[in-house]
Design an enzyme around this catalytic site. Structure first.
Site, mmCIF file in Angstrom:
data_model
loop_
_atom_site.group_PDB
_atom_site.id
_atom_site.type_symbol
_atom_site.label_atom_id
_atom_site.label_comp_id
_atom_site.label_asym_id
_atom_site.label_seq_id
_atom_site.Cartn_x
_atom_site.Cartn_y
_atom_site.Cartn_z
ATOM 1 N N GLU A 45 0.879 -1.187 0.000
ATOM 2 C CA GLU A 45 0.000 0.000 0.000
ATOM 3 C C GLU A 45 0.901 1.217 0.000
ATOM 4 O OE1 GLU A 45 -3.269 0.561 0.041
ATOM 5 O OE2 GLU A 45 -3.629 -1.559 -0.286
ATOM 6 N N CYS A 101 -2.507 9.510 2.089
ATOM 7 C CA CYS A 101 -2.089 8.916 0.814
ATOM 8 C C CYS A 101 -3.113 9.177 -0.281
ATOM 9 C CB CYS A 101 -1.863 7.415 0.989
ATOM 10 S SG CYS A 101 -3.306 6.583 1.643
HETATM 11 P P1 NAD Z 1 8.071 4.909 4.972
HETATM 12 O O1 NAD Z 1 8.106 4.158 3.715
HETATM 13 O O2 NAD Z 1 9.199 5.800 5.296
HETATM 14 O O3 NAD Z 1 7.905 3.915 6.214
HETATM 15 C C1 NAD Z 1 6.848 2.992 6.319
HETATM 16 C C2 NAD Z 1 7.253 1.888 7.293
HETATM 17 O O4 NAD Z 1 8.238 1.061 6.679
HETATM 18 C C3 NAD Z 1 7.889 2.402 8.587
HETATM 19 O O5 NAD Z 1 7.435 1.634 9.665
HETATM 20 C C4 NAD Z 1 9.369 2.174 8.334
HETATM 21 O O6 NAD Z 1 10.146 2.043 9.511
HETATM 22 C C5 NAD Z 1 9.326 0.861 7.569
HETATM 23 N N1 NAD Z 1 10.518 0.567 6.780
HETATM 24 C C6 NAD Z 1 11.389 1.418 6.201
HETATM 25 N N2 NAD Z 1 12.353 0.741 5.543
HETATM 26 C C7 NAD Z 1 12.098 -0.578 5.704
HETATM 27 C C8 NAD Z 1 12.719 -1.774 5.263
HETATM 28 N N3 NAD Z 1 13.801 -1.761 4.502
HETATM 29 N N4 NAD Z 1 12.160 -2.960 5.605
HETATM 30 C C9 NAD Z 1 11.038 -3.008 6.350
HETATM 31 N N5 NAD Z 1 10.415 -1.904 6.819
HETATM 32 C C10 NAD Z 1 10.926 -0.697 6.502
HETATM 33 O O7 NAD Z 1 6.697 5.728 4.922
HETATM 34 P P2 NAD Z 1 6.185 6.859 5.909
HETATM 35 O O8 NAD Z 1 6.984 8.098 5.684
HETATM 36 O O9 NAD Z 1 6.061 6.324 7.284
HETATM 37 O O10 NAD Z 1 4.685 7.076 5.344
HETATM 38 C C11 NAD Z 1 4.397 7.934 4.284
HETATM 39 C C12 NAD Z 1 4.191 7.190 2.977
HETATM 40 O O11 NAD Z 1 3.214 6.168 3.163
HETATM 41 C C13 NAD Z 1 3.656 8.072 1.883
HETATM 42 O O12 NAD Z 1 4.324 7.809 0.678
HETATM 43 C C14 NAD Z 1 2.193 7.666 1.775
HETATM 44 O O13 NAD Z 1 1.612 7.899 0.522
HETATM 45 C C15 NAD Z 1 2.248 6.221 2.111
HETATM 46 N N6 NAD Z 1 0.955 5.751 2.581
HETATM 47 C C16 NAD Z 1 0.235 4.894 1.791
HETATM 48 C C17 NAD Z 1 -1.028 4.474 2.208
HETATM 49 C C18 NAD Z 1 -1.854 3.519 1.387
HETATM 50 O O14 NAD Z 1 -2.826 2.987 1.896
HETATM 51 N N7 NAD Z 1 -1.514 3.257 0.133
HETATM 52 C C19 NAD Z 1 -1.539 4.923 3.427
HETATM 53 C C20 NAD Z 1 -0.777 5.789 4.191
HETATM 54 C C21 NAD Z 1 0.472 6.200 3.759
#
Ligand code: NAD
Length: 522
Positions: free
Chosen positions: A252, A286
């Protein structure tokens, strides 16, 4: 504890945001106040938590599904009972207005629990798939829990997004390990605390805290399914890690939702929809409206009403006041918004209102409306994830559709029209996972409907019947209904059996009338 994780955090660029090596300090975005600290968990700790989750999963799965649903409903009641606590923490840790904490987070979680607890026993019951040809056999599908489900979540809806997936996974008979965002771990620990204090089995829902490497360690710890909600960049890393281990996953990821305002819109309602859809949660959604394509016939009136309504928004600390717009989660998010605005202005865009961060304590960015935008500007093509909405005038629905579909992302989209059939026809041509006609954001709270993206917004879906079933492996058990006098597919192969098959092929699938085909068989 934590050394491995911190070392890897700096290698992959996740960083530690200046926190100490083994602890994450959590601060309130609206005030800078330190709210608490959580540990950065390393590989061995994550492994032992997953091992506990695995051990707890079997007894949990052996409960009748009705009983698991009852327990999830008990959790829902505890959440509702303690909603003020949750909303207050969301306001402090996330900078989120209280209305949004209640309506976008707590209420959606309660609804998901109630909805799926009601339908799950029927949806996950074994079901027969009728055989169209091999009618002597009976195919039964059994929905078997996958095992340990990892849920890795972001900071923007830190209560609703992880629980949305965790509740479905638990109802289906899995245990869950949540890796919340390093920015908002306290609300995840609150969700876990409410679970435990409601007297529910503690090891079926656990939390591991840390940066990206803790999430990576979770994927490597023997899980059977992974749901990531996060950025496109993280999605690529997590999907690759899952792929290497052949772990099925749902991605997502980010969005760049277009908003098409047709020539016949009701200007007042459309303007209100744009202001809410662009600035709720300070635009850190998002499915936020990230670009408006307004037909020239309504463009100027719509823009000026949106600007007026934006000026009326009240921004401030949501923990101490009822505000419309809260704080932005961290300075980087404000830097991104600023960079998009600067790029747009340098290429001819106008700032109609807002455009800058607010001085003083806390991370506040003024809700911003830009006009005269086009696709040479990053604000129209890259994810903003902040309170900035760019307007572009278009001459037709076709032009709006061409621009709306000119994106590497495809999560949500919006079409507003005075004629809802016309709106639907335009909506059906937008390349996105979900397209709403004459409403905004609301599909985030529709548990019946699948939610997810196409293109680089990800793959797989959350919510909906399919998503509940996706939390299970499908076991197909096939039994005989009737004994056949012989088994025509088995050995030996000879000319007679080959001829029989050839006649059968023509009779079943060849051309001509049914009578001709049957004659051929004889
Ligand atoms: P992010 O990608 O920085 O982090 C998301 C999660 O992934 C965090 O818990 C982070 O610690 C973890 N993570 C990071 N690197 C990883 C790895 N290598 N392996 C496993 N886990 C890892 O995102 P963010 O800044 O927390 O959130 C914002 C983003 O999320 C935006 O791009 C937004 O559009 C997206 N988002 C999407 C939806 C959806 O339903 N499609 C909903 C909300 C947010």
């Amino acid at each position: 504890m934590g050394e491995m994780a911190t070392e890897r955090a700096s290698k992959n660029g996740s960083g530690t945001n200046g926190h100490s090596a083994s602890m994450i300090k959590v601060t309130a975005p609206a005030t800078g106040e330190v709210l608490g600290e959580v540990p950065v968990m390393g590989e061995s700790e994550v492994r032992s938590i997953v091992a506990r989750a695995r051990a707890a999963q079997k007894p949990w799965a052996s409960l009748p599904i009705e009983e698991r649903c009852e327990l999830v409903l008990r959790y829902k009641e505890a959440i509702v009972e303690r909603s003020d606590e949750v909303v207050d923490l969301l306001a402090r840790e996330c900078g989120k207005p209280k209305h949004e904490g209640l309506a976008h987070e707590v209420m959606i979680v309660a609804d998901i629990a109630a909805y799926f607890a009601k339908i799950a026993p029927k949806l996950l019951a074994p079901r027969e798939v009728p055989m169209h040809l091999l009618k002597h056999r009976k195919a039964m599908l059994h929905y078997v829990p996958r095992g340990v489900v990892a849920v890795i979540s972001p900071w923007n809806f830190p209560f609703q997004l992880p629980l949305r997936d965790i509740l479905l996974a638990l109802i289906a008979g899995n245990s869950c390990v949540l890796k919340p965002s390093e920015i908002t771990p306290l609300i995840a620990l609150k969700a876990k605390q409410i679970w435990d204090e409601a007297g529910l089995p503690p090891d079926v829902f656990q939390v591991v805290t840390g940066y990206g490497p803790t999430g990576a360690a979770l994927i490597d710890a023997g899980i059977q399914f992974c749901v990531l909600t996060g950025s496109v960049a993280t999605g690529k890393r997590v999907a690759a890690a899952c792929g290497e281990r052949l772990i099925p996953c749902v991605m997502e990821l980010g969005g760049k939702a277009p908003f098409i305002a047709c020539a016949d819109v009701d200007v007042e309602r459309t303007a209100r929809g744009i202001v809410y859809g662009a600035f709720a949660n300070a635009g850190q959604v998002c499915i936020s409206i990230e670009r408006v394509y307004a037909h020239r016939e309504v463009h100027d009136r719509l823009l000026s009403r949106v600007v007026e309504l934006t000026r009326e928004l009240k921004m401030g600390d949501p923990a101490t006041d009822y505000v419309d717009v809260g704080a932005m989660i961290f300075p980087k998010q404000m830097d991104i918004a600023e960079a998009h605005i600067q790029d747009a202005v340098s290429k001819g865009a106008r700032i109609e209102v807002g455009g800058k961060r607010r001085s003083g304590p806390g991370q506040f960015f003024e809700p911003t409306v830009l006009s005269n935008c086009n696709h040479s500007m990053s604000v129209m093509t890259g994810e903003i994830f902040g309170p900035v909405v760019p307007f572009m005038a278009v001459s037709s629905d076709e032009e709006a559709l061409a621009h709306a579909n000119e994106s590497h992302l495809g999560l949500n989209a919006y079409v507003f029209s005075g004629d809802r059939d016309h709106g639907r026809r335009v909506a059906e041509r937008v390349e996105a996972g979900s397209v709403l006609v004459n409403d905004v954001l609301i599909n985030g709270g529709m548990p019946e409907a699948p939610f997810g993206g196409i293109k680089q917004s990800g793959f797989g879906r959350v919510m909906s019947d399919e998503s509940l079933r996706e939390m299970c492996d499908v076991r197909h058990v096939n039994v005989e209904k009737l004994s056949m006098p012989s088994d025509p597919f088995w050995f030996p192969y000879n000319e007679k059996s080959y001829t029989m098959f050839r006649k059968g092929l023509k009779a079943l699938f060849g051309g001509g009338s049914l009578l001709d085909r049957l004659k051929g068989l004889l």
